[in-house]
Structures are given as structure tokens and as C-alpha cells.
Design an enzyme around this catalytic site. Structure first.
Site, PDB file in Angstrom:
ATOM      1  N   ARG A  23       0.843  -1.228   0.000  1.00 50.96           N
ATOM      2  CA  ARG A  23       0.000   0.000   0.000  1.00 50.96           C
ATOM      3  C   ARG A  23       0.864   1.260   0.000  1.00 50.96           C
ATOM      4  NH1 ARG A  23      -2.733  -1.149   5.582  1.00 50.96           N
ATOM      5  NH2 ARG A  23      -0.533  -1.690   5.896  1.00 50.96           N
ATOM      6  N   GLN A  46       4.644  23.242  19.950  1.00 49.02           N
ATOM      7  CA  GLN A  46       4.046  23.807  18.737  1.00 49.02           C
ATOM      8  C   GLN A  46       4.541  23.044  17.521  1.00 49.02           C
ATOM      9  OE1 GLN A  46       4.123  28.133  18.390  1.00 49.02           O
ATOM     10  NE2 GLN A  46       4.512  27.994  16.175  1.00 49.02           N
ATOM     11  N   ASP A  47       3.594  22.730  16.617  1.00 49.61           N
ATOM     12  CA  ASP A  47       3.952  22.122  15.323  1.00 49.61           C
ATOM     13  C   ASP A  47       3.734  23.152  14.229  1.00 49.61           C
ATOM     14  OD1 ASP A  47       3.178  18.536  15.274  1.00 49.61           O
ATOM     15  OD2 ASP A  47       4.284  19.782  16.706  1.00 49.61           O
ATOM     16  N   ASN A  48       4.642  23.182  13.277  1.00 50.19           N
ATOM     17  CA  ASN A  48       4.518  24.107  12.144  1.00 50.19           C
ATOM     18  C   ASN A  48       4.526  23.327  10.834  1.00 50.19           C
ATOM     19  OD1 ASN A  48       4.628  26.292  13.906  1.00 50.19           O
ATOM     20  ND2 ASN A  48       6.831  26.541  13.690  1.00 50.19           N
ATOM     21  N   ARG A  58      14.277  29.725   3.109  1.00 57.02           N
ATOM     22  CA  ARG A  58      13.697  30.298   4.329  1.00 57.02           C
ATOM     23  C   ARG A  58      14.772  30.275   5.419  1.00 57.02           C
ATOM     24  NH1 ARG A  58       7.713  30.249   4.739  1.00 57.02           N
ATOM     25  NH2 ARG A  58       6.833  29.343   2.829  1.00 57.02           N
ATOM     26  N   HIS A  61      16.928  31.556  10.691  1.00 54.72           N
ATOM     27  CA  HIS A  61      16.170  32.183  11.778  1.00 54.72           C
ATOM     28  C   HIS A  61      16.465  31.533  13.131  1.00 54.72           C
ATOM     29  CE1 HIS A  61      12.978  33.049   8.454  1.00 54.72           C
ATOM     30  NE2 HIS A  61      13.978  33.904   8.393  1.00 54.72           N
ATOM     31  N   LYS A  70      14.052  22.362  17.437  1.00 58.58           N
ATOM     32  CA  LYS A  70      13.185  21.988  16.303  1.00 58.58           C
ATOM     33  C   LYS A  70      13.504  20.570  15.841  1.00 58.58           C
ATOM     34  CE  LYS A  70      13.100  26.782  14.916  1.00 58.58           C
ATOM     35  NZ  LYS A  70      13.801  27.792  14.110  1.00 58.58           N
ATOM     36  N   HIS A 117      18.328  28.206  12.013  1.00 59.67           N
ATOM     37  CA  HIS A 117      17.829  27.170  11.101  1.00 59.67           C
ATOM     38  C   HIS A 117      17.321  27.806   9.816  1.00 59.67           C
ATOM     39  CE1 HIS A 117      14.420  24.570   9.613  1.00 59.67           C
ATOM     40  NE2 HIS A 117      15.498  23.841   9.424  1.00 59.67           N
ATOM     41  N   TYR A 130       7.657  20.768  11.250  1.00 61.17           N
ATOM     42  CA  TYR A 130       8.561  20.701  12.393  1.00 61.17           C
ATOM     43  C   TYR A 130       7.851  20.939  13.712  1.00 61.17           C
ATOM     44  CZ  TYR A 130       9.077  25.720  11.145  1.00 61.17           C
ATOM     45  OH  TYR A 130       8.874  27.038  10.785  1.00 61.17           O
ATOM     46  N   ASP A 166      13.719  38.561   5.080  1.00 59.79           N
ATOM     47  CA  ASP A 166      14.992  37.834   5.213  1.00 59.79           C
ATOM     48  C   ASP A 166      16.131  38.546   4.491  1.00 59.79           C
ATOM     49  OD1 ASP A 166      13.738  36.007   6.758  1.00 59.79           O
ATOM     50  OD2 ASP A 166      13.788  34.361   5.314  1.00 59.79           O
TER      51      ASP A 166
HETATM   52  C1  LIG Z   1       7.468  30.976  12.255  1.00 52.86           C
HETATM   53  C2  LIG Z   1       6.029  31.394  12.415  1.00 52.86           C
HETATM   54  C3  LIG Z   1       5.433  32.303  11.560  1.00 52.86           C
HETATM   55  N1  LIG Z   1       4.120  32.661  11.732  1.00 52.86           N
HETATM   56  C4  LIG Z   1       3.526  33.600  10.774  1.00 52.86           C
HETATM   57  C5  LIG Z   1       4.239  34.931  10.693  1.00 52.86           C
HETATM   58  C6  LIG Z   1       4.072  35.340   9.242  1.00 52.86           C
HETATM   59  O1  LIG Z   1       2.847  36.048   9.065  1.00 52.86           O
HETATM   60  C7  LIG Z   1       3.963  34.008   8.485  1.00 52.86           C
HETATM   61  C8  LIG Z   1       5.235  33.635   7.788  1.00 52.86           C
HETATM   62  O2  LIG Z   1       6.282  33.741   8.759  1.00 52.86           O
HETATM   63  P1  LIG Z   1       7.806  33.668   8.297  1.00 52.86           P
HETATM   64  O3  LIG Z   1       7.968  34.424   7.001  1.00 52.86           O
HETATM   65  O4  LIG Z   1       8.635  34.067   9.477  1.00 52.86           O
HETATM   66  O5  LIG Z   1       7.967  32.118   8.001  1.00 52.86           O
HETATM   67  P2  LIG Z   1       9.349  31.363   7.714  1.00 52.86           P
HETATM   68  O6  LIG Z   1      10.225  32.227   6.865  1.00 52.86           O
HETATM   69  O7  LIG Z   1       8.987  30.013   7.237  1.00 52.86           O
HETATM   70  O8  LIG Z   1       9.993  31.263   9.159  1.00 52.86           O
HETATM   71  C9  LIG Z   1      10.514  30.035   9.640  1.00 52.86           C
HETATM   72  O9  LIG Z   1      11.687  29.807   8.914  1.00 52.86           O
HETATM   73  C10 LIG Z   1      12.677  28.983   9.464  1.00 52.86           C
HETATM   74  C11 LIG Z   1      12.906  27.847   8.500  1.00 52.86           C
HETATM   75  C12 LIG Z   1      12.488  28.512  10.839  1.00 52.86           C
HETATM   76  O10 LIG Z   1      13.142  27.583  11.285  1.00 52.86           O
HETATM   77  C13 LIG Z   1      11.563  29.203  11.737  1.00 52.86           C
HETATM   78  O11 LIG Z   1      10.725  28.251  12.367  1.00 52.86           O
HETATM   79  C14 LIG Z   1      10.715  30.228  11.120  1.00 52.86           C
HETATM   80  O12 LIG Z   1      11.349  31.474  11.346  1.00 52.86           O
HETATM   81  O13 LIG Z   1       3.639  33.020   9.486  1.00 52.86           O
HETATM   82  C15 LIG Z   1       3.351  32.144  12.757  1.00 52.86           C
HETATM   83  O14 LIG Z   1       2.166  32.479  12.893  1.00 52.86           O
HETATM   84  N2  LIG Z   1       3.926  31.252  13.628  1.00 52.86           N
HETATM   85  C16 LIG Z   1       5.238  30.848  13.502  1.00 52.86           C
HETATM   86  O15 LIG Z   1       5.706  30.012  14.313  1.00 52.86           O
END
Ligand SMILES: Cc1cn([C@H]2C[C@H](O)[C@@H](COP(=O)(O)OP(=O)(O)O[C@H]3O[C@H](C)C(=O)[C@H](O)[C@H]3O)O2)c(=O)[nH]c1=O
Length: 179
Positions: A23, A46-48, A58, A61, A70, A117, A130, A166
Site C-alpha cells: 500500500r 508547537q507544530d509548524n 527560508r 532564523h 526543532k 535554522h 517541524y 529575510d
Molecule cells: C514561524 C512562524 C510564523 N508565523 C507567521 C508569521 C508570518 O505572518 C507568516 C510567515 O512567517 P515567516 O515568514 O517568518 O515564516 P518562515 O520564513 O517560514 O519562518 C521560519 O523559517 C525557518 C525555516 C524557521 O526555522 C523558523 O521556524 C521560522 O522562522 O507566518 C506564525 O504564525 N507562527 C510561527 O511560528
């Protein structure tokens, strides 16, 4: 599950036990007792999830005062995942690690609190998942510019797609020479 040491202190590659059959496959992506026994003894709060297209970078950070550990993985596609040790008392301070994570090797990377990261997307798109050991705090966000000279990371992508936020991140030397 296999836990593999990396060149960065306390940062581990995890290879889950994958059960394949006609499967598809099944594996436990997280199991608290097993992770505790492997030395990853943290509460995840928290899970993202994020989806990114090919060539996106990305990061890099980190959270300054509420650092997040993470456990990162890719559920679709392939990324080059990068961790940087920012712990000034660590033997691998200032060193970086790059690991290919994809939906074939099903590898995970454990990045402890105190690391920066980021990742670059090598496939058409990548779904990234993550678990974090600390809540997100936008007031506490820090970062290092993706093409930092000191770190000199080869992201394996041509003309990367970087967020406006960034693009403004400081260099490693701007952060640590000021401390
Ligand atoms: C990280 C995060 C973001 N947000 C919101 C804030 C912004 O409106 C939107 C996009 O956020 P951002 O542009 O900071 O997302 P990434 O560039 O993927 O950020 C991540 O990028 C690298 C790879 C990482 O390891 C971090 O976990 C994290 O900083 O999601 C949330 O609501 N909760 C969160 O935990």
C-alpha cells in the site's frame, strides 16, 4: 529508529523505522519515550507546516531569548536543511551543517535550542513540518542573512527566492562581534 551524530554538538539526524508494504509505508514520526531515551528530552509545544516552491530559501532564523528546539522533516519533496550552532560556549560554535531531507529518506533533523535554522528547496515544491520546544514569539525573532560570508553556505539553488524580511537580516559578524 536510528540516531546519527553530526559534526555539530547535540544536533542529530534521525532515521525512523519505516514499515513498507504494497500500500505504501508507515512510520512513527514522533514517540516521546523513544525520543527521551535517545537524549532528546524536551516538551514540544508547537507544530509548524510550510510549503515552498523550488529555489526558495527560508532562514536563517532563531529566537533570541526564547530559543526553539526543532525536530524538522519533509513530508513532500526535498530540501537542503541547514543548522548553525550559535551557542558561544559550544565546541562547534559558528559551525554549520547541511543535510538533505526528503520524502524518500524520511530523515528528520533534531536542532537543539540555540541554533539558527533555514532550508532551501531543491524539488518543485516542498512541504516542511517541524515540532518546536518553545512558542513562536515575533518580538523575539532573530536571523542571519542567507549568504553570510562567515558561514559561506552552499544552498544548492540558483537565484534563490528570499522574503523581503529575510533580505534585511544581519550578518553573523554583526551579531556576534557586538556581543
Ligand atoms: C514561524 C512562524 C510564523 N508565523 C507567521 C508569521 C508570518 O505572518 C507568516 C510567515 O512567517 P515567516 O515568514 O517568518 O515564516 P518562515 O520564513 O517560514 O519562518 C521560519 O523559517 C525557518 C525555516 C524557521 O526555522 C523558523 O521556524 C521560522 O522562522 O507566518 C506564525 O504564525 N507562527 C510561527 O511560528
Amino acid at each position: 529508529m536510528k540516531v546519527i551524530n553530526t559534526e555539530l554538538s547535540d544536533c542529530y539526524i534521525i532515521e525512523p523505522k519505516v514499515f513498507g508494504d504494497s500500500r505504501g509505508f508507515f512510520f512513527e514520526s514522533f514517540q516521546l519515550e523513544r525520543f527521551k531515551k535517545s537524549g532528546i528530552d524536551f516538551d514540544f509545544v508547537q507544530d509548524n507546516r510550510s510549503r515552498s516552491s523550488k529555489g526558495v530559501i527560508r532562514g536563517l532564523h532563531f529566537q533570541k531569548n526564547k530559543p526553539q528546539g526543532k525536530l524538522v522533516s519533509v513530508t513532500r519533496g526535498e530540501v537542503l536543511d541547514v543548522a548553525v550552532d550559535l551557542r558561544e560556549n559550544s565546541p562547534t560554535f559558528g559551525k554549520s551543517l547541511a543535510v538533505i531531507l526528503n520524502d524518500v529518506n524520511n530523515r528528520q533533523l533534531w536542532i537543539p535550542p540555540g541554533f539558527a535554522h533555514g532550508f532551501s528547496v531543491l524539488s518543485e515544491f516542498a512541504d516542511f513540518h517541524y515540532k518546536c520546544t518553545e512558542y513562536y514569539d515575533p518580538q523575539d525573532e532573530g536571523g542571519i542573512i542567507w549568504n553570510d560570508e562567515h558561514l559561506n553556505i552552499d544552498w544548492k539553488v540558483d537565484s534563490p527566492l528570499i522574503s523581503d524580511k529575510d533580505k534585511l537580516l544581519p550578518s553573523f559578524k554583526e551579531i556576534f562581534d557586538n556581543i
